[in-house]
Design an enzyme around this catalytic site. Structure first.
Site, PDB file in Angstrom:
ATOM      1  CD  GLU A   1      74.628  41.836  40.336  1.00 48.65           C
ATOM      2  OE1 GLU A   1      74.613  42.124  39.204  1.00 48.65           O
ATOM      3  OE2 GLU A   1      73.774  41.669  41.160  1.00 48.65           O
TER       4      GLU A   1
ATOM      5  NE  ARG B   1      70.142  36.402  44.645  1.00 49.06           N
ATOM      6  CZ  ARG B   1      69.962  35.642  43.874  1.00 49.06           C
ATOM      7  NH1 ARG B   1      69.099  34.590  43.901  1.00 49.06           N
ATOM      8  NH2 ARG B   1      70.479  35.754  42.551  1.00 49.06           N
TER       9      ARG B   1
ATOM     10  CE  LYS C   1      69.309  43.832  38.950  1.00 48.38           C
ATOM     11  NZ  LYS C   1      70.218  42.753  39.771  1.00 48.38           N
TER      12      LYS C   1
HETATM   13  O1  ELE Z   1      69.693  39.043  43.262  1.00 49.29           O
HETATM   14  C1  ELE Z   1      69.347  39.814  42.339  1.00 49.29           C
HETATM   15  O2  ELE Z   1      69.793  40.938  42.614  1.00 49.29           O
HETATM   16  C2  ELE Z   1      69.222  39.701  41.056  1.00 49.29           C
HETATM   17  O3  ELE Z   1      69.419  40.174  40.094  1.00 49.29           O
HETATM   18  C3  ELE Z   1      68.215  38.509  40.845  1.00 49.29           C
HETATM   19  C4  ELE Z   1      68.654  37.287  40.071  1.00 49.29           C
HETATM   20  O4  ELE Z   1      69.820  36.598  40.645  1.00 49.29           O
HETATM   21  C5  ELE Z   1      68.989  37.686  38.735  1.00 49.29           C
HETATM   22  O5  ELE Z   1      67.821  38.686  38.121  1.00 49.29           O
HETATM   23  C6  ELE Z   1      69.422  36.751  37.886  1.00 49.29           C
HETATM   24  O6  ELE Z   1      68.275  36.255  37.371  1.00 49.29           O
HETATM   25  P1  ELE Z   1      68.015  35.128  36.354  1.00 49.29           P
HETATM   26  O7  ELE Z   1      69.217  35.370  35.422  1.00 49.29           O
HETATM   27  O8  ELE Z   1      66.834  35.148  35.785  1.00 49.29           O
HETATM   28  O9  ELE Z   1      68.487  33.737  37.192  1.00 49.29           O
END
Ligand code: ELE
Length: 212
Positions: free
Chosen positions: A45, A49, A133
């Protein structure tokens, strides 16, 4: 159309962890996708961002055919449409706005939207969704929260994301209502900055081995 759960599950059941990544260039996305494929995690994915995300999705789709490249952090209908145009095989949103769900109904890439509260889940069930999700997983209550939802929402399966790591991933994957998890730990920022794709391939292989 409601959610194409079959298409989505076909992708999400291939591997225990979907790497959630932010890339600084299309080239970095391609190198990263190759490393993740090598480690056994072809579904990835790429989050919208960073400004490079859409170009990276296009490049991965063109240059790494073994990868199953999805788009993440989709917040608007326009982003859904752009991600689909770039070739995304699946599209992930942290939530479920009317605009994004309508764009998914008009489009063809399967959407994995976020939902957490019982009311949000009921809204998505009414729209024909069954794979969701769960973000941000740890902060929302993590494993005990998902356990509490299971008997009330027996048809719903989740991809918990946010705060999932090697420390707790086994607990999430043991839940019958968890199809896979999302996480950034397989592609750490430091390894990306150092272009250490061998390390990323190793982390991916470790994550792949979490499920037979
Ligand atoms: O932007 C999104 O749609 C997300 O899903 C946010 C974060 O990138 C993920 O939640 C990964 O989070 P971590 O594995 O805790 O670094």
């Amino acid at each position: 159309m409601s959610q194409d759960a079959r298409a989505l599950l076909d992708i999400l059941t291939r591997q225990p962890v979907i790497p959630v990544v932010a890339v600084s260039s299309a080239e970095e996305g391609v190198d990263l996708a190759r490393a993740l494929v090598q480690g056994g995690l072809p579904a990835i994915e790429i989050t919208l961002r960073t400004p490079a995300a859409l170009a990276a999705i296009e490049a991965v789709c063109a240059e790494v055919p073994e990868a199953i490249c999805g788009a993440g952090t989709i917040l608007t209908a326009a982003q859904f449409e752009a991600a689909e145009k770039a070739g995304s095989k699946f599209i992930v949103s942290p939530g479920a706005s009317q605009g994004v769900v309508d764009a998914a109904a008009a489009g063809s890439a399967p959407l994995l939207p976020g939902a957490a509260t019982p009311s949000e889940l009921m809204t998505m069930i009414e729209r024909g969704y069954e794979v969701l999700k769960f973000f941000p997983a740890e902060q929302l209550g993590g494993v005990p929260y998902l356990k509490a939802l299971a008997p009330v929402f027996p048809g719903i399966r989740f991809c918990p994301t946010g705060g999932v790591s090697t420390r707790n991933v086994g607990d999430y994957l043991a839940l019958p209502n968890v199809v896979c998890v999302g996480g950034s730990w397989v592609a750490p920022k430091e390894a990306l900055a150092a272009r250490d794709f061998a390390a990323i391939a190793r982390l991916a292989a470790e994550a792949r081995a979490l499920k037979a």
